[in-house]
Design a protein around this motif. Sequence first.
Motif, PDB file in Angstrom:
ATOM      1  N   SER A  30       0.823  -1.209   0.000  1.00 28.74           N
ATOM      2  CA  SER A  30       0.000   0.000   0.000  1.00 28.74           C
ATOM      3  C   SER A  30       0.854   1.254   0.000  1.00 28.74           C
ATOM      4  N   LEU A  31       1.896   1.252   0.819  1.00 28.41           N
ATOM      5  CA  LEU A  31       2.797   2.409   0.854  1.00 28.41           C
ATOM      6  C   LEU A  31       3.481   2.611  -0.494  1.00 28.41           C
ATOM      7  N   ALA A  32       4.013   1.534  -1.051  1.00 26.65           N
ATOM      8  CA  ALA A  32       4.735   1.644  -2.318  1.00 26.65           C
ATOM      9  C   ALA A  32       3.821   2.090  -3.449  1.00 26.65           C
ATOM     10  N   PHE A  33       2.702   1.366  -3.624  1.00 28.56           N
ATOM     11  CA  PHE A  33       1.798   1.715  -4.714  1.00 28.56           C
ATOM     12  C   PHE A  33       1.076   3.033  -4.459  1.00 28.56           C
ATOM     13  N   GLY A  34       0.775   3.327  -3.210  1.00 26.78           N
ATOM     14  CA  GLY A  34       0.131   4.601  -2.875  1.00 26.78           C
ATOM     15  C   GLY A  34       1.028   5.775  -3.199  1.00 26.78           C
ATOM     16  N   PHE A  35       2.304   5.657  -2.841  1.00 30.10           N
ATOM     17  CA  PHE A  35       3.255   6.719  -3.147  1.00 30.10           C
ATOM     18  C   PHE A  35       3.399   6.907  -4.650  1.00 30.10           C
ATOM     19  N   LEU A  36       3.548   5.796  -5.365  1.00 32.09           N
ATOM     20  CA  LEU A  36       3.688   5.879  -6.821  1.00 32.09           C
ATOM     21  C   LEU A  36       2.442   6.470  -7.480  1.00 32.09           C
ATOM     22  N   SER A  37       1.272   5.992  -7.050  1.00 28.48           N
ATOM     23  CA  SER A  37       0.048   6.482  -7.691  1.00 28.48           C
ATOM     24  C   SER A  37      -0.204   7.943  -7.364  1.00 28.48           C
ATOM     25  N   GLN A  38       0.035   8.347  -6.126  1.00 27.91           N
ATOM     26  CA  GLN A  38      -0.183   9.744  -5.764  1.00 27.91           C
ATOM     27  C   GLN A  38       0.804  10.647  -6.497  1.00 27.91           C
ATOM     28  N   THR A  39       2.028  10.220  -6.592  1.00 26.64           N
ATOM     29  CA  THR A  39       3.055  11.005  -7.278  1.00 26.64           C
ATOM     30  C   THR A  39       2.746  11.108  -8.763  1.00 26.64           C
ATOM     31  N   GLY A  52      -5.148   5.159 -14.999  1.00 20.18           N
ATOM     32  CA  GLY A  52      -4.655   4.465 -13.808  1.00 20.18           C
ATOM     33  C   GLY A  52      -5.768   3.749 -13.063  1.00 20.18           C
ATOM     34  N   ILE A  53      -6.912   4.405 -12.931  1.00 11.46           N
ATOM     35  CA  ILE A  53      -8.062   3.788 -12.274  1.00 11.46           C
ATOM     36  C   ILE A  53      -8.518   2.557 -13.049  1.00 11.46           C
ATOM     37  N   ALA A  54      -8.542   2.652 -14.371  1.00  5.94           N
ATOM     38  CA  ALA A  54      -8.944   1.503 -15.190  1.00  5.94           C
ATOM     39  C   ALA A  54      -7.999   0.322 -14.966  1.00  5.94           C
ATOM     40  N   VAL A  55      -6.710   0.598 -14.872  1.00  3.38           N
ATOM     41  CA  VAL A  55      -5.726  -0.460 -14.614  1.00  3.38           C
ATOM     42  C   VAL A  55      -5.968  -1.077 -13.233  1.00  3.38           C
ATOM     43  N   THR A 116      -8.233   0.966  -2.892  1.00  2.00           N
ATOM     44  CA  THR A 116      -7.717   2.181  -2.259  1.00  2.00           C
ATOM     45  C   THR A 116      -7.060   3.089  -3.293  1.00  2.00           C
ATOM     46  N   LEU A 117      -6.310   2.480  -4.202  1.00  3.80           N
ATOM     47  CA  LEU A 117      -5.647   3.265  -5.241  1.00  3.80           C
ATOM     48  C   LEU A 117      -6.656   3.873  -6.213  1.00  3.80           C
ATOM     49  N   CYS A 118      -7.764   3.170  -6.444  1.00  9.12           N
ATOM     50  CA  CYS A 118      -8.838   3.743  -7.261  1.00  9.12           C
ATOM     51  C   CYS A 118      -9.394   4.993  -6.581  1.00  9.12           C
ATOM     52  N   GLY A 119      -9.537   4.930  -5.272  1.00  2.00           N
ATOM     53  CA  GLY A 119      -9.999   6.097  -4.527  1.00  2.00           C
ATOM     54  C   GLY A 119      -9.031   7.266  -4.635  1.00  2.00           C
ATOM     55  N   ALA A 120      -7.741   6.969  -4.568  1.00  2.09           N
ATOM     56  CA  ALA A 120      -6.728   8.020  -4.717  1.00  2.09           C
ATOM     57  C   ALA A 120      -6.772   8.613  -6.120  1.00  2.09           C
ATOM     58  N   GLY A 121      -6.934   7.749  -7.109  1.00  2.00           N
ATOM     59  CA  GLY A 121      -7.055   8.232  -8.485  1.00  2.00           C
ATOM     60  C   GLY A 121      -8.308   9.055  -8.670  1.00  2.00           C
ATOM     61  N   GLY A 122      -9.394   8.631  -8.028  1.00  2.00           N
ATOM     62  CA  GLY A 122     -10.644   9.399  -8.080  1.00  2.00           C
ATOM     63  C   GLY A 122     -10.478  10.779  -7.477  1.00  2.00           C
ATOM     64  N   ALA A 123      -9.722  10.849  -6.390  1.00  2.00           N
ATOM     65  CA  ALA A 123      -9.454  12.150  -5.764  1.00  2.00           C
ATOM     66  C   ALA A 123      -8.663  13.051  -6.709  1.00  2.00           C
TER      67      ALA A 123
END
Length: 189
Positions: A30-39, A52-55, A116-123
């Motif tokens: 979560s930390l690794a992918f969260g950091f990458l996706s947010q960045t 990204g959300i589609a992936v 969770t990453l979909c939510g970050a992408g949605g944000a």
Amino acid sequence: MKKYGKVVVESVRGHRNWAVQVFVLSISLSLAFGFLSQTLLSSLGAVFASFGIAVFIFLSVVFDMLGIAAASAEEEQFLKWNKEGIRGAAVGLKLVKHCEKVCSFCADVVGDICSTLCGAGGACIVIALTKSITSPALIMLISVSVSALIAGLTIFFKALMKQRALNNSNNIILKLGLILEKTIFRQKK
């Protein structure tokens, strides 16, 4: 170990060790992918965030399907295929024998991280779409709509895949076993 239907559950201690391992793994991923996706997603805009959300939805659906297939696959079929020398059957048999771990990893760890990453992408999409909007009501409407669309798409595709996973569980796990045999378990031979 106790047997419940086809699922063999480890001792309480073994189950706790697995739970701790999954906990550490899920936080690390979560930390690794969260950091990458947010960045990446926040700097690339709404179009790339949508991609990204589609992936992430695709990965979530595929891993959910794999978890369900592992839990519903028939060990006897894999024993038969393994004796016949069918490629992928040996690894598939291991997956079926450890179906509770496979299901937990696929559906819980990967699936939940992707959600969770979909939510970050949605944000990121909401921020990109509402940069110039000043109406709080419109911002809320866009935010809720993006979240609902992501949730709806995820649930729709998971619902389609669940039936396929249940109906074709042996073949899905055999194909996964073949892929893992050619990649991860290749060096062990």
